[in-house]
Design a protein around this motif. Structure first.
Motif, PDB file in Angstrom:
ATOM      1  N   SER A 205       0.820  -1.215   0.000  1.00 22.44           N
ATOM      2  CA  SER A 205       0.000   0.000   0.000  1.00 22.44           C
ATOM      3  C   SER A 205       0.856   1.267   0.000  1.00 22.44           C
ATOM      4  O   SER A 205       0.339   2.361  -0.204  1.00 22.44           O
ATOM      5  N   MET A 206       2.164   1.112   0.217  1.00 22.30           N
ATOM      6  CA  MET A 206       3.068   2.261   0.221  1.00 22.30           C
ATOM      7  C   MET A 206       3.376   2.702  -1.204  1.00 22.30           C
ATOM      8  O   MET A 206       3.276   1.911  -2.152  1.00 22.30           O
ATOM      9  N   SER A 207       3.762   3.958  -1.362  1.00 23.59           N
ATOM     10  CA  SER A 207       4.120   4.465  -2.686  1.00 23.59           C
ATOM     11  C   SER A 207       5.425   3.838  -3.154  1.00 23.59           C
ATOM     12  O   SER A 207       6.232   3.358  -2.350  1.00 23.59           O
ATOM     13  N   ALA A 208       5.637   3.849  -4.457  1.00 24.68           N
ATOM     14  CA  ALA A 208       6.856   3.288  -5.032  1.00 24.68           C
ATOM     15  C   ALA A 208       8.083   4.003  -4.488  1.00 24.68           C
ATOM     16  O   ALA A 208       9.114   3.376  -4.201  1.00 24.68           O
ATOM     17  N   ASP A 209       7.996   5.314  -4.320  1.00 21.63           N
ATOM     18  CA  ASP A 209       9.130   6.089  -3.798  1.00 21.63           C
ATOM     19  C   ASP A 209       9.447   5.683  -2.362  1.00 21.63           C
ATOM     20  O   ASP A 209      10.621   5.564  -1.982  1.00 21.63           O
ATOM     21  N   SER A 210       8.398   5.454  -1.560  1.00 16.23           N
ATOM     22  CA  SER A 210       8.608   5.053  -0.174  1.00 16.23           C
ATOM     23  C   SER A 210       9.256   3.675  -0.096  1.00 16.23           C
ATOM     24  O   SER A 210      10.145   3.436   0.728  1.00 16.23           O
TER      25      SER A 210
END
Length: 255
Positions: A205-210
């Motif tokens: 569920s986290m962003s790709a950047d994170s």
């Protein structure tokens, strides 16, 4: 197959994620699985995956924080399978938040007692109840070599914003070590696995950047997979001189 053939292993929180991965991996090695969760549809899917390996799996809807339900469930497992040989205490939950959040010298919010007790209830109380009934079943059903595996977390050292979760996982480490001392005389071993960042629904569920930033903090430069945790479970079952220790599976995060 020799280690797991016809052994009965209970896995909590096996309706999805790490619990499902562990159960399915054990099934490929011949273990018979008792699946505990509150997610009935998830358990049905896990059972299908296990049965595809040609072994038996039975799902038990169980609130592991409820003593009566846990006692009844383990009694039913012994009735259905004849014995219990292993337990993987995997079920867990999070309700993160600062104990006290302040801004500009004023308290904005506090971690609620409900959120504190809910996390301890699932992660600590539930593991205690399942281990108590699991050990009782192992002893009374004549299990020759029992195994308890407690899925903790690197949070046992204390994570920012996780007072409740860190306390629960640290408590689980302590209890597991106690059980190793108390039940070694029955040839029952108790081990802890402390996963690092593992690709589960929460991480996805986290962003790709994170995710990229998180991976960069890990010496191996990648997020762990559920199979890595399942492999650690198999290793503990296979090595009968492992007990009372923590097996950290985190790509070197704590180096």
């Amino acid at each position: 197959m020799e280690v797991f053939g016809n052994k009965v292993v209970v896995v909590t929180g096996a309706g999805r994620g790490i619990g499902r991965g562990i159960a399915c991996r054990l099934a490929t090695l011949g273990a018979q699985l008792a699946i505990l969760d509150l997610d009935e549809s998830g358990m049905r899917e896990t059972v299908k995956l296990i049965e595809a390996e040609g072994v038996t799996a039975i799902a038990y809807k169980c609130d592991i924080t409820n003593e009566d339900e846990v006692v009844t469930t383990f009694r039913n497992i012994v009735t259905d399978f004849g014995r219990v040989d292993g337990l993987v205490n995997n079920a867990g939950t999070i309700r993160d938040g600062l104990m006290v959040k302040a801004k500009g010298g004023k308290v904005v919010s506090k971690l609620s007692l409900d959120d504190f007790e809910f996390v301890l209830g699932v992660c600590l109380r539930g593991a205690f109840l399942c281990a108590r009934e699991g050990v009782s079943s192992m002893i009374e059903s004549g299990c020759e070599a029992g195994v308890i595996i407690n899925i903790s977390s690197g949070a046992f050292r204390g994570n920012f914003g996780q007072t409740n979760y860190s306390a629960a996982k640290a408590g689980l480490v302590a209890m597991s070590r106690v059980w190793a001392k108390e039940y070694g005389r029955f040839n029952i071993r108790s081990m802890i696995i402390a996963p690092g960042a593992v690709e589960t629904d929460l991480l996805r569920s986290m962003s790709a950047d994170s995710l990229t930033a998180l991976a960069a903090t890990i010496p191996l430069r990648r997020i762990g997979q559920i199979e890595n945790i399942a492999q650690a479970v198999v290793q503990i079952f296979e090595n009968d001189y492992l007990t009372g220790s923590i097996l950290e599976v985190n790509g070197g995060m704590t180096v």
